[in-house]
Design a protein around this motif. Structure first.
Motif, short mmCIF file in Angstrom:
data_model
loop_
_atom_site.label_atom_id
_atom_site.label_comp_id
_atom_site.label_asym_id
_atom_site.label_seq_id
_atom_site.Cartn_x
_atom_site.Cartn_y
_atom_site.Cartn_z
N ALA A 94 -10.76 9.40 4.51
CA ALA A 94 -10.59 8.12 3.82
C ALA A 94 -10.85 8.28 2.33
O ALA A 94 -10.11 7.74 1.50
CB ALA A 94 -11.54 7.07 4.40
N ILE A 130 -5.11 -2.97 -1.17
CA ILE A 130 -6.19 -1.98 -1.13
C ILE A 130 -7.29 -2.45 -0.18
O ILE A 130 -7.82 -1.66 0.62
CB ILE A 130 -6.77 -1.74 -2.54
CG1 ILE A 130 -5.72 -1.05 -3.42
CG2 ILE A 130 -8.04 -0.91 -2.48
CD1 ILE A 130 -6.11 -0.98 -4.89
N ALA A 131 -7.63 -3.73 -0.24
CA ALA A 131 -8.66 -4.27 0.65
C ALA A 131 -8.23 -4.13 2.11
O ALA A 131 -9.05 -3.79 2.97
CB ALA A 131 -8.94 -5.73 0.31
N ARG A 137 -17.41 12.04 -2.36
CA ARG A 137 -16.42 11.31 -3.16
C ARG A 137 -16.00 12.13 -4.39
O ARG A 137 -14.83 12.17 -4.76
CB ARG A 137 -16.98 9.95 -3.58
CG ARG A 137 -15.96 9.08 -4.29
CD ARG A 137 -16.48 7.70 -4.59
NE ARG A 137 -17.69 7.73 -5.39
CZ ARG A 137 -18.90 7.45 -4.93
NH1 ARG A 137 -19.06 7.13 -3.66
NH2 ARG A 137 -19.95 7.51 -5.71
N TRP A 180 0.83 -1.21 0.00
CA TRP A 180 0.00 0.00 0.00
C TRP A 180 0.86 1.25 0.00
O TRP A 180 0.61 2.20 -0.75
CB TRP A 180 -0.93 -0.02 1.20
CG TRP A 180 -1.70 1.26 1.39
CD1 TRP A 180 -1.45 2.24 2.31
CD2 TRP A 180 -2.82 1.71 0.63
NE1 TRP A 180 -2.35 3.25 2.18
CE2 TRP A 180 -3.20 2.98 1.15
CE3 TRP A 180 -3.54 1.18 -0.44
CZ2 TRP A 180 -4.27 3.70 0.64
CZ3 TRP A 180 -4.61 1.91 -0.95
CH2 TRP A 180 -4.96 3.15 -0.42
N ARG A 236 -19.98 -0.78 3.86
CA ARG A 236 -20.44 0.33 4.68
C ARG A 236 -21.87 0.76 4.36
O ARG A 236 -22.46 1.54 5.07
CB ARG A 236 -19.49 1.52 4.51
CG ARG A 236 -18.07 1.17 4.94
CD ARG A 236 -17.14 2.37 4.93
NE ARG A 236 -15.87 1.99 5.48
CZ ARG A 236 -14.80 1.66 4.76
NH1 ARG A 236 -14.88 1.68 3.46
NH2 ARG A 236 -13.67 1.29 5.33
N ARG A 246 -14.45 0.79 -6.52
CA ARG A 246 -15.21 1.58 -5.55
C ARG A 246 -16.30 0.73 -4.92
O ARG A 246 -16.52 0.78 -3.71
CB ARG A 246 -15.82 2.81 -6.22
CG ARG A 246 -16.66 3.65 -5.27
CD ARG A 246 -17.31 4.81 -5.99
NE ARG A 246 -18.28 4.37 -6.97
CZ ARG A 246 -19.54 4.04 -6.69
NH1 ARG A 246 -19.97 4.07 -5.45
NH2 ARG A 246 -20.36 3.66 -7.63
N ASN A 254 -8.52 -0.56 3.19
CA ASN A 254 -9.93 -0.25 3.36
C ASN A 254 -10.48 -0.84 4.66
O ASN A 254 -11.24 -0.18 5.38
CB ASN A 254 -10.72 -0.80 2.17
CG ASN A 254 -12.19 -0.47 2.23
OD1 ASN A 254 -12.58 0.68 2.31
ND2 ASN A 254 -13.02 -1.50 2.21
N ASP A 255 -10.09 -2.07 4.98
CA ASP A 255 -10.59 -2.74 6.18
C ASP A 255 -10.13 -2.04 7.46
O ASP A 255 -10.80 -2.12 8.50
CB ASP A 255 -10.14 -4.20 6.22
CG ASP A 255 -10.87 -5.04 5.19
OD1 ASP A 255 -11.90 -4.59 4.67
OD2 ASP A 255 -10.39 -6.16 4.90
N PHE A 282 -8.13 7.35 -0.76
CA PHE A 282 -8.42 6.41 -1.83
C PHE A 282 -8.58 7.11 -3.18
O PHE A 282 -8.24 6.55 -4.21
CB PHE A 282 -9.66 5.59 -1.49
CG PHE A 282 -9.38 4.50 -0.49
CD1 PHE A 282 -8.75 3.33 -0.87
CD2 PHE A 282 -9.72 4.67 0.84
CE1 PHE A 282 -8.48 2.34 0.06
CE2 PHE A 282 -9.44 3.68 1.78
CZ PHE A 282 -8.82 2.51 1.38
N LEU A 321 -15.09 -1.43 -2.25
CA LEU A 321 -14.65 -0.70 -1.07
C LEU A 321 -15.81 -0.18 -0.22
O LEU A 321 -15.72 -0.12 0.99
CB LEU A 321 -13.76 0.48 -1.48
CG LEU A 321 -12.44 0.12 -2.17
CD1 LEU A 321 -11.72 1.39 -2.60
CD2 LEU A 321 -11.55 -0.71 -1.28
N VAL A 322 -16.91 0.20 -0.87
CA VAL A 322 -18.00 0.84 -0.12
C VAL A 322 -19.13 -0.11 0.25
O VAL A 322 -19.95 0.22 1.12
CB VAL A 322 -18.61 2.04 -0.90
CG1 VAL A 322 -17.55 3.07 -1.22
CG2 VAL A 322 -19.31 1.58 -2.17
#
Length: 198
Positions: A101, A70-71, A170, A28, A135, A128, A74-75, A105, A131-132
């Motif tokens: 955040a 990336i995961a 975003r 990362w 949430r 995207r 994000n986590d 990203f 990643l979202v």
């Protein structure tokens, strides 16, 4: 045993999940600093304080390593349910949590991943979504609570309207690559989002 002056201390050997986490964090950091095209297994190994074969044993290709890096990034970022009793205050609180955040990203996805998308045949929208998606239930629950309180008109609530404040945040992150000001966050909520649902 005493080290001679200037002699480096031997790094503690890491294994399993700890080693994998260090490698993903190194990937990362390489991605954010150098971009996908310049990222190499050698550079990741050096940054993590290990050897290239250690990286190769875990990831066959660079794109798989980058996806997992990336995961993991994000986590590490989690949303906390504000549950203030007000849709306005809940939405502002979530936007403020997402602000930093999204910028991090956005910088990676716009300036650092062009070659990744070309090589993998994927798009920023697909990344995207991955990643979202985790949430989204919390965002929906904030709106559902407001409906249950009678605070907003359920007939006006659509998925596009629910996502609108976060889409605007975003967009700002992608365009400016810097956090939105608190005043701008409140403007989105007060002048765009709430008038659509009350």
């Amino acid at each position: 045993m005493h080290l001679a002056r200037g002699e480096p201390a031997r790094a503690r050997r890491r294994h399993g999940a700890e080693l994998e986490a260090a490698l993903l964090d190194a990937a990362w950091d390489e991605l954010t600093e150098r971009g996908y095209a310049a990222l190499t297994f050698d550079a990741v190994a050096r940054r993590a304080g290990t050897s290239r074969p250690v990286v190769n044993r875990r990831w066959a290709t660079k794109d798989v390593l980058v996806r997992e890096a990336i995961a993991r990034a994000n986590d590490r970022f989690t949303l906390v349910d504000p549950d203030t009793g007000s849709l306005r205050d809940d939405t502002i609180a979530l936007l403020e949590q997402l602000n930093e955040a999204f910028v991090a990203f956005a910088a990676v996805m716009t300036a650092r991943l062009a070659t990744f998308f070309e090589e993998t045949g994927t798009s920023p929208a697909e990344l995207r979504e991955s990643l979202v998606s985790g949430r989204w239930p919390l965002i929906e629950s904030v709106v559902n609570r407001a409906v249950e309180r009678g605070e907003i008109d359920a007939s006006k609530v659509t998925p596009r309207i629910v996502s609108l404040p976060y889409d605007l945040l975003r967009h700002e992150a992608l365009m400016n690559v810097e956090p939105m000001s608190p005043a701008a966050v409140r403007e989105i909520v007060d002048t765009i989002f709430l008038p659509l649902v009350v």
